[in-house]
Design an enzyme around this catalytic site. Structure first.
Site, PDB file in Angstrom:
ATOM      1  N   ASN A 103       0.882  -1.175   0.000  1.00 19.76           N
ATOM      2  CA  ASN A 103       0.000   0.000   0.000  1.00 19.76           C
ATOM      3  C   ASN A 103       0.915   1.219   0.000  1.00 19.76           C
ATOM      4  O   ASN A 103       1.499   1.562   1.020  1.00 19.76           O
ATOM      5  CB  ASN A 103      -0.900  -0.015   1.246  1.00 19.76           C
ATOM      6  CG  ASN A 103      -1.748   1.243   1.341  1.00 19.76           C
ATOM      7  OD1 ASN A 103      -1.785   2.055   0.415  1.00 19.76           O
ATOM      8  ND2 ASN A 103      -2.442   1.404   2.459  1.00 19.76           N
ATOM      9  N   HIS A 143      -9.589   1.461   4.974  1.00 20.76           N
ATOM     10  CA  HIS A 143      -8.308   1.618   5.657  1.00 20.76           C
ATOM     11  C   HIS A 143      -8.514   2.582   6.826  1.00 20.76           C
ATOM     12  O   HIS A 143      -9.287   3.537   6.726  1.00 20.76           O
ATOM     13  CB  HIS A 143      -7.250   2.163   4.689  1.00 20.76           C
ATOM     14  CG  HIS A 143      -5.875   2.067   5.250  1.00 20.76           C
ATOM     15  ND1 HIS A 143      -5.400   2.967   6.190  1.00 20.76           N
ATOM     16  CD2 HIS A 143      -4.879   1.177   5.038  1.00 20.76           C
ATOM     17  CE1 HIS A 143      -4.158   2.623   6.527  1.00 20.76           C
ATOM     18  NE2 HIS A 143      -3.825   1.536   5.845  1.00 20.76           N
ATOM     19  N   GLU A 159      -6.859   4.931   7.867  1.00 23.59           N
ATOM     20  CA  GLU A 159      -6.588   6.344   7.549  1.00 23.59           C
ATOM     21  C   GLU A 159      -7.803   6.992   6.876  1.00 23.59           C
ATOM     22  O   GLU A 159      -8.037   8.180   7.039  1.00 23.59           O
ATOM     23  CB  GLU A 159      -5.316   6.441   6.684  1.00 23.59           C
ATOM     24  CG  GLU A 159      -4.080   6.169   7.533  1.00 23.59           C
ATOM     25  CD  GLU A 159      -2.901   5.559   6.789  1.00 23.59           C
ATOM     26  OE1 GLU A 159      -2.877   5.603   5.553  1.00 23.59           O
ATOM     27  OE2 GLU A 159      -2.003   5.022   7.475  1.00 23.59           O
ATOM     28  N   SER A 173       3.514  -2.115  10.213  1.00 21.70           N
ATOM     29  CA  SER A 173       4.969  -2.199  10.397  1.00 21.70           C
ATOM     30  C   SER A 173       5.538  -3.574  10.050  1.00 21.70           C
ATOM     31  O   SER A 173       6.457  -4.064  10.718  1.00 21.70           O
ATOM     32  CB  SER A 173       5.359  -1.799  11.824  1.00 21.70           C
ATOM     33  OG  SER A 173       4.980  -0.455  12.067  1.00 21.70           O
TER      34      SER A 173
HETATM   35  P1  13P Z   1       3.072   0.362   7.564  1.00 21.62           P
HETATM   36  O1  13P Z   1       3.553  -0.940   6.984  1.00 21.62           O
HETATM   37  O2  13P Z   1       3.835   1.543   7.047  1.00 21.62           O
HETATM   38  O3  13P Z   1       2.975   0.311   9.051  1.00 21.62           O
HETATM   39  O4  13P Z   1       1.575   0.587   7.024  1.00 21.62           O
HETATM   40  C1  13P Z   1       0.666  -0.442   7.160  1.00 21.62           C
HETATM   41  C2  13P Z   1      -0.546  -0.080   6.410  1.00 21.62           C
HETATM   42  O5  13P Z   1      -1.272   0.834   6.803  1.00 21.62           O
HETATM   43  C3  13P Z   1      -0.817  -0.790   5.160  1.00 21.62           C
HETATM   44  O6  13P Z   1      -2.101  -0.519   4.697  1.00 21.62           O
END
Ligand code: 13P
Length: 275
Positions: free
Chosen positions: A32, A120, A122, A237
């Site tokens: 992503n 998601h 976010e 992560s």
């Molecule tokens: P990170 O791998 O940067 O923590 O992001 C995870 C994520 O939100 C994938 O959709």
């Protein structure tokens, strides 16, 4: 006749099903990119990735890149003859019409997109997307032949309050309400604990597995015949150093990778770790 009947014995059937599950359900390693990279640099980047992929063992996994809408048209030309599939990071709940700024599932399908991330955290947080909106988006994706990657996950406050399971199960039930599935491949779930996204903090493999198992149990209520074959990804992560432990858990069938998917060596290492 006796042999055919034997195949339907519950234990034999379960074994055959497990065999099919373990041989056919390829883990999905999905990057992503979020709002990163320019369209003009993404073409070169992805050419380099596909060249390097030829030198590693990747056939055990399916690979996808979920990129900004602006990158899709040029990347689709580069990726068309490769094993890497394209995904979007969102999709409109509407099919067409006066929805300024929205991109529909049929537009994405027309460009050769395969996956659409919906819900998601976010988008849930910064754009106030409710479970009902996520559900409409997942339905729109499915109706036009895209595979929704439905994201769920709890905040740190919810985890600390012992509410993680309750929150995730409720998100899952509401985000999939009324959605029927023809086959397991048509849906992917991503468990992304919010506190692990972009923070460098990863859920322990045990905690991630426990939640993905809870997700699988919830899916068995919704899709009794398909749940064992629906892919559940872990995201938060994930990096080369922790990927193997996470990807080898029984109910984790791949990863949704943010930061590490922007770096070719890290993404390739994660693909290899899923063997
Ligand atoms: P990170 O791998 O940067 O923590 O992001 C995870 C994520 O939100 C994938 O959709």
């Amino acid at each position: 006749m006796a042999f055919t009947m034997l195949l339907w014995h519950p234990k034999v059937f379960a074994f055959m099903r497990q065999l099919r599950y373990s041989t056919l359900m390829k883990p999905l390693i999905a990057g992503n990119w979020k709002m990163n990279k320019l369209p003009s640099e993404s073409e070169t980047w992805v050419r380099e990735l596909t060249t390097k992929l030829q030198h590693i063992d990747h056939t055990h996994a399916e690979i996808a890149l979920c990129v900004p809408f602006t990158h899709i048209a040029s990347m689709t030309n580069v990726l068309v003859a490769t094993v890497v599939r394209l995904g979007s990071q969102d999709v409109s709940a509407h099919d067409s019409g006066a929805y300024t700024g929205e991109v529909s599932a049929s537009m994405l399908k027309d460009l050769g997109v395969c996956y659409a991330i919906v819900g998601h955290s976010e988008r849930r947080d910064y754009h106030q997307e409710s479970d009902a909106v996520v559900c409409s988006k997942a339905q729109a994706a499915l109706s036009h032949g895209l595979i929704p990657i439905v994201c769920v996950g709890e905040s740190l406050t919810q985890r600390d309050a012992g509410q993680a399971d309750e929150v995730v199960v409720s998100q899952l039930n509401a985000s999939l309400a009324g959605i029927s599935l023809d086959k397991a491949d048509d849906l992917v779930i991503a468990y992304e604990p919010i506190w692990a996204i972009g923070t460098g903090k990863t859920a322990t493999a045990e905690d991630a597995q426990a939640m993905c198992h809870t997700i699988r149990e919830t899916l068995s209520n919704l899709y009794p015949n398909l749940a064992t074959e629906i892919r559940i990804l872990y995201g938060g992560s994930m990096k080369p150093g922790n990927a193997q432990e996470l990807l080898t858990q029984a109910d984790i069938n791949g990863g949704l990778i943010g930061g590490a998917s922007l770096k070719t060596p890290d993404l390739l290492a994660i693909v290899e770790a899923g063997k």
